[in-house]
Design a protein around this motif. Structure first.
Motif, mmCIF file in Angstrom:
data_model
loop_
_atom_site.group_PDB
_atom_site.id
_atom_site.type_symbol
_atom_site.label_atom_id
_atom_site.label_comp_id
_atom_site.label_asym_id
_atom_site.label_seq_id
_atom_site.Cartn_x
_atom_site.Cartn_y
_atom_site.Cartn_z
ATOM 1 N N LEU A 129 -8.496 9.051 -2.027
ATOM 2 C CA LEU A 129 -9.433 7.924 -1.961
ATOM 3 C C LEU A 129 -8.746 6.651 -1.464
ATOM 4 C CD1 LEU A 129 -11.498 8.370 -5.259
ATOM 5 C CD2 LEU A 129 -12.318 8.671 -2.911
ATOM 6 N N PHE A 130 -7.537 6.419 -1.954
ATOM 7 C CA PHE A 130 -6.817 5.209 -1.553
ATOM 8 C C PHE A 130 -6.502 5.229 -0.060
ATOM 9 C CE2 PHE A 130 -2.733 2.828 -1.146
ATOM 10 C CZ PHE A 130 -3.241 1.567 -1.409
ATOM 11 N N ARG A 131 -6.013 6.341 0.425
ATOM 12 C CA ARG A 131 -5.676 6.425 1.854
ATOM 13 C C ARG A 131 -6.928 6.345 2.726
ATOM 14 N NH1 ARG A 131 -1.162 4.664 2.805
ATOM 15 N NH2 ARG A 131 -1.078 5.757 4.808
ATOM 16 N N GLY A 166 -3.254 22.140 -19.694
ATOM 17 C CA GLY A 166 -4.445 21.515 -19.127
ATOM 18 C C GLY A 166 -4.341 20.023 -18.900
ATOM 19 N N PRO A 167 -3.859 19.219 -19.882
ATOM 20 C CA PRO A 167 -3.794 17.758 -19.666
ATOM 21 C C PRO A 167 -2.926 17.371 -18.474
ATOM 22 C CG PRO A 167 -3.501 18.297 -21.984
ATOM 23 C CD PRO A 167 -3.444 19.595 -21.239
ATOM 24 N N PHE A 168 -1.868 18.154 -18.220
ATOM 25 C CA PHE A 168 -0.951 17.820 -17.128
ATOM 26 C C PHE A 168 -1.540 18.238 -15.777
ATOM 27 C CE2 PHE A 168 1.524 19.447 -20.868
ATOM 28 C CZ PHE A 168 1.590 18.201 -21.488
ATOM 29 N N LEU A 169 -2.204 19.376 -15.747
ATOM 30 C CA LEU A 169 -2.868 19.794 -14.514
ATOM 31 C C LEU A 169 -4.018 18.838 -14.179
ATOM 32 C CD1 LEU A 169 -2.978 23.677 -15.051
ATOM 33 C CD2 LEU A 169 -1.361 22.326 -13.684
ATOM 34 N N LEU A 170 -4.748 18.414 -15.209
ATOM 35 C CA LEU A 170 -5.818 17.442 -14.988
ATOM 36 C C LEU A 170 -5.252 16.141 -14.441
ATOM 37 C CD1 LEU A 170 -8.739 16.409 -15.312
ATOM 38 C CD2 LEU A 170 -8.164 15.807 -17.684
ATOM 39 N N GLY A 171 -4.146 15.671 -15.029
ATOM 40 C CA GLY A 171 -3.515 14.446 -14.541
ATOM 41 C C GLY A 171 -3.085 14.567 -13.096
ATOM 42 N N GLY A 172 -2.491 15.719 -12.732
ATOM 43 C CA GLY A 172 -2.061 15.918 -11.354
ATOM 44 C C GLY A 172 -3.225 15.916 -10.379
ATOM 45 N N ILE A 173 -4.318 16.575 -10.754
ATOM 46 C CA ILE A 173 -5.512 16.605 -9.892
ATOM 47 C C ILE A 173 -6.075 15.194 -9.709
ATOM 48 C CG2 ILE A 173 -7.912 17.395 -9.776
ATOM 49 C CD1 ILE A 173 -6.913 19.976 -11.218
ATOM 50 N N LEU A 174 -6.122 14.438 -10.792
ATOM 51 C CA LEU A 174 -6.626 13.055 -10.701
ATOM 52 C C LEU A 174 -5.766 12.204 -9.774
ATOM 53 C CD1 LEU A 174 -7.620 12.347 -14.420
ATOM 54 C CD2 LEU A 174 -9.167 12.619 -12.468
ATOM 55 N N MET A 175 -4.435 12.402 -9.802
ATOM 56 C CA MET A 175 -3.556 11.636 -8.910
ATOM 57 C C MET A 175 -3.818 12.001 -7.446
ATOM 58 S SD MET A 175 -2.016 9.583 -10.828
ATOM 59 C CE MET A 175 -3.261 9.703 -12.124
ATOM 60 N N VAL A 176 -4.035 13.295 -7.181
ATOM 61 C CA VAL A 176 -4.340 13.726 -5.810
ATOM 62 C C VAL A 176 -5.639 13.086 -5.330
ATOM 63 C CG1 VAL A 176 -4.965 15.687 -4.356
ATOM 64 C CG2 VAL A 176 -3.076 15.899 -5.992
ATOM 65 N N VAL A 177 -6.656 13.079 -6.203
ATOM 66 C CA VAL A 177 -7.947 12.474 -5.846
ATOM 67 C C VAL A 177 -7.781 10.977 -5.568
ATOM 68 C CG1 VAL A 177 -10.257 11.900 -6.701
ATOM 69 C CG2 VAL A 177 -9.309 14.176 -7.101
ATOM 70 N N PRO A 189 0.811 -1.228 0.000
ATOM 71 C CA PRO A 189 0.000 0.000 0.000
ATOM 72 C C PRO A 189 0.842 1.275 0.000
ATOM 73 C CG PRO A 189 -0.898 -1.603 1.541
ATOM 74 C CD PRO A 189 0.419 -2.139 1.096
ATOM 75 N N LEU A 190 1.909 1.284 0.801
ATOM 76 C CA LEU A 190 2.738 2.487 0.870
ATOM 77 C C LEU A 190 3.505 2.693 -0.436
ATOM 78 C CD1 LEU A 190 3.760 4.885 2.409
ATOM 79 C CD2 LEU A 190 5.470 3.420 3.534
ATOM 80 N N VAL A 191 3.998 1.615 -1.039
ATOM 81 C CA VAL A 191 4.703 1.739 -2.316
ATOM 82 C C VAL A 191 3.757 2.261 -3.402
ATOM 83 C CG1 VAL A 191 5.950 0.488 -4.133
ATOM 84 C CG2 VAL A 191 6.376 -0.058 -1.729
ATOM 85 N N LEU A 192 2.514 1.765 -3.403
ATOM 86 C CA LEU A 192 1.522 2.266 -4.361
ATOM 87 C C LEU A 192 1.256 3.750 -4.134
ATOM 88 C CD1 LEU A 192 -0.593 1.889 -6.582
ATOM 89 C CD2 LEU A 192 -2.174 1.047 -4.861
ATOM 90 N N ALA A 193 1.135 4.148 -2.872
ATOM 91 C CA ALA A 193 0.896 5.566 -2.557
ATOM 92 C C ALA A 193 2.068 6.434 -3.012
ATOM 93 C CB ALA A 193 0.660 5.734 -1.060
ATOM 94 N N ILE A 194 3.291 5.956 -2.811
ATOM 95 C CA ILE A 194 4.473 6.704 -3.256
ATOM 96 C C ILE A 194 4.444 6.860 -4.777
ATOM 97 C CG2 ILE A 194 6.993 6.639 -3.458
ATOM 98 C CD1 ILE A 194 7.037 5.220 -0.721
ATOM 99 N N GLY A 195 4.045 5.809 -5.463
ATOM 100 C CA GLY A 195 3.935 5.877 -6.918
ATOM 101 C C GLY A 195 2.950 6.942 -7.364
ATOM 102 N N LEU A 196 1.802 7.022 -6.697
ATOM 103 C CA LEU A 196 0.808 8.052 -7.019
ATOM 104 C C LEU A 196 1.352 9.454 -6.748
ATOM 105 C CD1 LEU A 196 -2.436 6.385 -5.581
ATOM 106 C CD2 LEU A 196 -1.909 6.761 -7.996
ATOM 107 N N ILE A 197 2.111 9.588 -5.662
ATOM 108 C CA ILE A 197 2.712 10.890 -5.335
ATOM 109 C C ILE A 197 3.697 11.314 -6.421
ATOM 110 C CG2 ILE A 197 4.258 12.072 -3.721
ATOM 111 C CD1 ILE A 197 2.932 10.371 -1.481
#
Length: 400
Positions: A385-387, A370-381, A282-290
């Motif tokens: 949700l994962f945590r 826009g595509p990169f900001l959208l991608g970043g927002i999706l990763m934060v979401v 779980p922590l490795v997955l979270a680091i990947g999302l970060i």
């Protein structure tokens, strides 16, 4: 006696994993070889930009539809026949594509190729799940991911060189590589799914991909989809972005993605096992999302070649972590056959590759970053949700 048996099992697993790494590398090398060539080849027979887009999309759509079907069949009859079938179909359709003289022929071979080749890679993933217990599975998935990553490092370079002899040559070589891999499968790779564990056995129930997607593992499937969706949007628009803003060429882009691919392969092949052992999946997955999130938000801030290359390297590292641990966590918790589970993961990935470019292209027309900001927002979401919901996931099953 017990130590001898354990050493014997470790040796068998290493042999299996080495073969599966080779299969993954050679199979995806064929895909990598044709990536930079297909648009030019299609243009050469009179295809428009829309028709070229349809060629790419049709393949992914067939993968989306058929990967779970082949996965279910592999749960029933075994892994090896499906991998062999997928590779043989890959070989034939790529060679025919290289001989095509019209757009209609090309489209037909891409559709058929998408259908048959969808049997190969998801079944390789299922074989890893068969062989490795839950606590070792992320390492196995990482090694397979490293094979895939390296194939996309060397494939496009090889494709560009081969195209000097004609646009059809990279497709003939891809088909030949697939045929070689098919022969390796036939003669060197043992079956990993015993008869008593197949869904033909009365003790094993069949799976339904739709049930899996909307079941208790929906969070993990959602993460895999969003990551694929966001990165596909980046792949579609990043070349336009660096050319429009900085004048970088396709050659510069190739060097950037080369660095990203090497880092991704290194993380998946060399670090994932150690990271999971010390930190947990779980922590490795979270680091990947970060890392993914930082990468997306950093692109608009990067203003030179090395800054952009460093930013893409974050994606390489993050991708290795997310794909290996996400796949492992799903296969550890599934109540269905590993074949249908791996097929469903593959379909989710294909859906992201279909929708991501459409969304990325549309947003880019509105705002270049826009595509990169959208991608970043999706990763934060996804990270939030994962945590917040990770504790609701089922416990890993020793039988999965």
């Amino acid at each position: 006696m017990t130590n001898c048996l354990e050493r014997g099992m470790v040796h068998v697993k290493k042999k299996y994993l080495s073969l599966l790494f080779l299969v993954a590398f050679l199979t995806m090398l064929g895909f990598g070889i044709i990536i930079p060539i297909l648009p030019y080849f299609a243009e050469d027979v009179g295809a428009s930009s829309l028709q070229i887009g349809i060629l790419f999309a049709s393949y992914n759509i067939m993968q989306l539809l058929f990967a779970p079907i082949w996965g279910m069949l592999s749960d029933r009859i075994g892994r090896k026949p499906l991998i062999a079938f997928g590779l043989f179909g890959f070989s034939v359709t790529f060679i025919l594509f290289g001989l095509a003289e019209s757009y209609a022929e090309m489209l037909a071979y891409r559709i058929i190729g998408g259908i048959v080749s969808a049997a190969a890679m998801p079944t390789v993933t299922a074989m890893v799940a068969d062989l490795f217990p839950p606590d070792e599975r992320a390492k196995g998935m990482g090694v397979i991911g490293a094979g895939v990553g390296l194939s996309f490092v060397f494939g496009p370079v090889l494709g560009g060189l081969l195209s000097g002899w004609g646009f059809g040559v990279p497709f003939f070589v891809s088909g030949g590589v697939a045929l070689l891999t098919f022969l390796i499968i036939l003669f060197a790779l043992p079956e990993s799914l015993p008869r008593e564990k197949r869904t033909g056995s009365s003790r094993v129930k069949r799976g339904n991909p739709l049930t899996a997607l909307f079941g208790p593992l929906s969070l993990l499937y959602g993460i895999m989809f969003i990551v694929s969706f966001a990165f596909a949007g980046l792949e579609t628009t990043f070349a336009l972005y660096i050319n429009d803003l900085y004048g970088y060429s396709s050659k510069d882009l190739g060097y950037m993605f080369l660095v990203m691919g090497i880092i991704s392969a290194f993380v998946q092949g060399g670090l994932i096992g150690k990271m999971v052992k010390s930190l947990g999946e779980p922590l490795v997955l979270a680091i990947g999302l970060i890392l993914y999130g930082i990468g997306f938000f950093a692109i608009p801030l990067a203003a030179n070649f090395w800054a952009l290359t460093l930013t893409l390297s974050l994606f390489g590292a993050g991708q290795g972590m997310i794909r290996a641990t996400g796949t492992a966590m799903i296969t550890q918790r599934t109540t269905q056959g590993q074949g249908v589970t791996s097929g469903t993961i593959s379909s989710i990935d294909s859906l992201g590759r279909i929708l991501g470019p459409l969304a990325g292209g549309a947003v880019y027309e509105w705002y270049q970053s826009g595509p990169f900001l959208l991608g970043g927002i999706l990763m934060v979401v996804m990270l939030i949700l994962f945590r917040a919901r990770y504790h609701r996931l089922p416990e890993p099953s020793a039988q999965a």
